[in-house]
Motif scaffolding. Sequence first.
Motif, PDB file in Angstrom:
ATOM      1  N   ASN A 148       3.898 -27.892  -2.898  1.00  0.00           N
ATOM      2  CA  ASN A 148       4.871 -28.975  -2.708  1.00  0.00           C
ATOM      3  C   ASN A 148       4.897 -29.472  -1.273  1.00  0.00           C
ATOM      4  O   ASN A 148       4.228 -28.942  -0.390  1.00  0.00           O
ATOM      5  N   HIS A 149       5.709 -30.522  -1.050  1.00  0.00           N
ATOM      6  CA  HIS A 149       5.881 -31.129   0.276  1.00  0.00           C
ATOM      7  C   HIS A 149       7.364 -31.457   0.451  1.00  0.00           C
ATOM      8  O   HIS A 149       7.776 -32.609   0.318  1.00  0.00           O
ATOM      9  N   PRO A 150       8.194 -30.455   0.723  1.00  0.00           N
ATOM     10  CA  PRO A 150       9.653 -30.653   0.744  1.00  0.00           C
ATOM     11  C   PRO A 150      10.124 -31.635   1.813  1.00  0.00           C
ATOM     12  O   PRO A 150       9.840 -31.465   2.997  1.00  0.00           O
ATOM     13  N   GLY A 151      10.827 -32.667   1.361  1.00  0.00           N
ATOM     14  CA  GLY A 151      11.417 -33.635   2.286  1.00  0.00           C
ATOM     15  C   GLY A 151      10.417 -34.471   3.047  1.00  0.00           C
ATOM     16  O   GLY A 151      10.768 -35.096   4.050  1.00  0.00           O
ATOM     17  N   MET A 152       9.166 -34.547   2.576  1.00  0.00           N
ATOM     18  CA  MET A 152       8.117 -35.217   3.338  1.00  0.00           C
ATOM     19  C   MET A 152       7.623 -36.496   2.675  1.00  0.00           C
ATOM     20  O   MET A 152       7.644 -36.633   1.462  1.00  0.00           O
ATOM     21  N   THR A 153       7.135 -37.397   3.525  1.00  0.00           N
ATOM     22  CA  THR A 153       6.349 -38.536   3.077  1.00  0.00           C
ATOM     23  C   THR A 153       4.923 -38.249   3.540  1.00  0.00           C
ATOM     24  O   THR A 153       4.697 -37.982   4.718  1.00  0.00           O
ATOM     25  N   VAL A 154       3.983 -38.266   2.595  1.00  0.00           N
ATOM     26  CA  VAL A 154       2.613 -37.826   2.888  1.00  0.00           C
ATOM     27  C   VAL A 154       1.611 -38.927   2.557  1.00  0.00           C
ATOM     28  O   VAL A 154       1.638 -39.498   1.464  1.00  0.00           O
ATOM     29  N   PHE A 155       0.746 -39.198   3.514  1.00  0.00           N
ATOM     30  CA  PHE A 155      -0.338 -40.166   3.336  1.00  0.00           C
ATOM     31  C   PHE A 155      -1.654 -39.386   3.317  1.00  0.00           C
ATOM     32  O   PHE A 155      -1.901 -38.561   4.208  1.00  0.00           O
ATOM     33  N   SER A 156      -2.520 -39.656   2.319  1.00  0.00           N
ATOM     34  CA  SER A 156      -3.798 -38.957   2.218  1.00  0.00           C
ATOM     35  C   SER A 156      -4.930 -39.942   1.992  1.00  0.00           C
ATOM     36  O   SER A 156      -4.801 -40.859   1.185  1.00  0.00           O
ATOM     37  N   LYS A 157      -6.026 -39.711   2.704  1.00  0.00           N
ATOM     38  CA  LYS A 157      -7.196 -40.568   2.592  1.00  0.00           C
ATOM     39  C   LYS A 157      -8.417 -39.691   2.294  1.00  0.00           C
ATOM     40  O   LYS A 157      -8.774 -38.816   3.084  1.00  0.00           O
TER      41      LYS A 157
END
Length: 290
Positions: A148-157
Amino acid sequence: MGIGTTLAGRVEKELSELPRKPNSSSHAQISVISSATAAAPANSRKKIRRRSKRTAVSPVQRLFNTCKEVFANGEPGIVPSPEMIERLRAVLEEVKPEDVGVNPQMPYFRAKTAGKSPVVTYLHIYKCDKFSMGIFCLPPSGVIPLHNHPGMTVFSKLLFGTMHIKSYDWVLDAPPHSEDTRLAKVKVNSEFVAPCESSILYPSDGGNMHCFTAQTSCAVLDVLGPPYDDPAGRHCSYYFDFPFSHFSVEGVSVREEERKGYAWLKEREEKPEDLTVVAMMYTGPTIKDR
């Protein structure tokens, strides 16, 4: 595809010991002067050369500068505005493997040794309280388990390669099976081939829990805002996923034809034993924190 910073055991310690500022190694800057410029007076050529040095911004530097602005006032669970999201996504879209110094011939992408799980390498670019930047290097069959990624905004390329991604979001109005097992809805279950669009996941949408399986050698550039932080309660949790029919919970029903789109996620008590992530310093083009 939002590959999150899933760092286990000693890797977290290794990363904590890495510099929090950008790579400080120097790289030569090359000024290109046209034939018309070459004919200009010496003083004019010097001015143009200085101006070129000031205005030439590498793609990774542009990404770093944009992250600083997009996440300047960021807090856990706070998503940047749609305009800021689009701005960062557009900059990330322009980044190519050579812009961050990675290619499939690097040793990080060698096929696994028989009988051993493939080692995943994390190239640390930058980390501060607001955001982090890094590259995950996966050899063929390399896996980053469901996390998971708690409380995060994640950008992936996805910089290069072919990768299968499966991601979930919690079904917020469904009662849990137990304290550590909740119902989730499949967001993505597909194979991605670079070049493809960058993915964005949010604190409660977009596939906040996801798993990556490399079909070929793959490199993924990740931006997390804010980054993982155990003392602040933003630690990485891993999950097992079970078919919807595996558990029966009163008040939870899904039509037969839709059940493949749901799963029960059970939080693992310990980090996956077969996950080995080695932290390495980024050696691509230098970025400057100005």
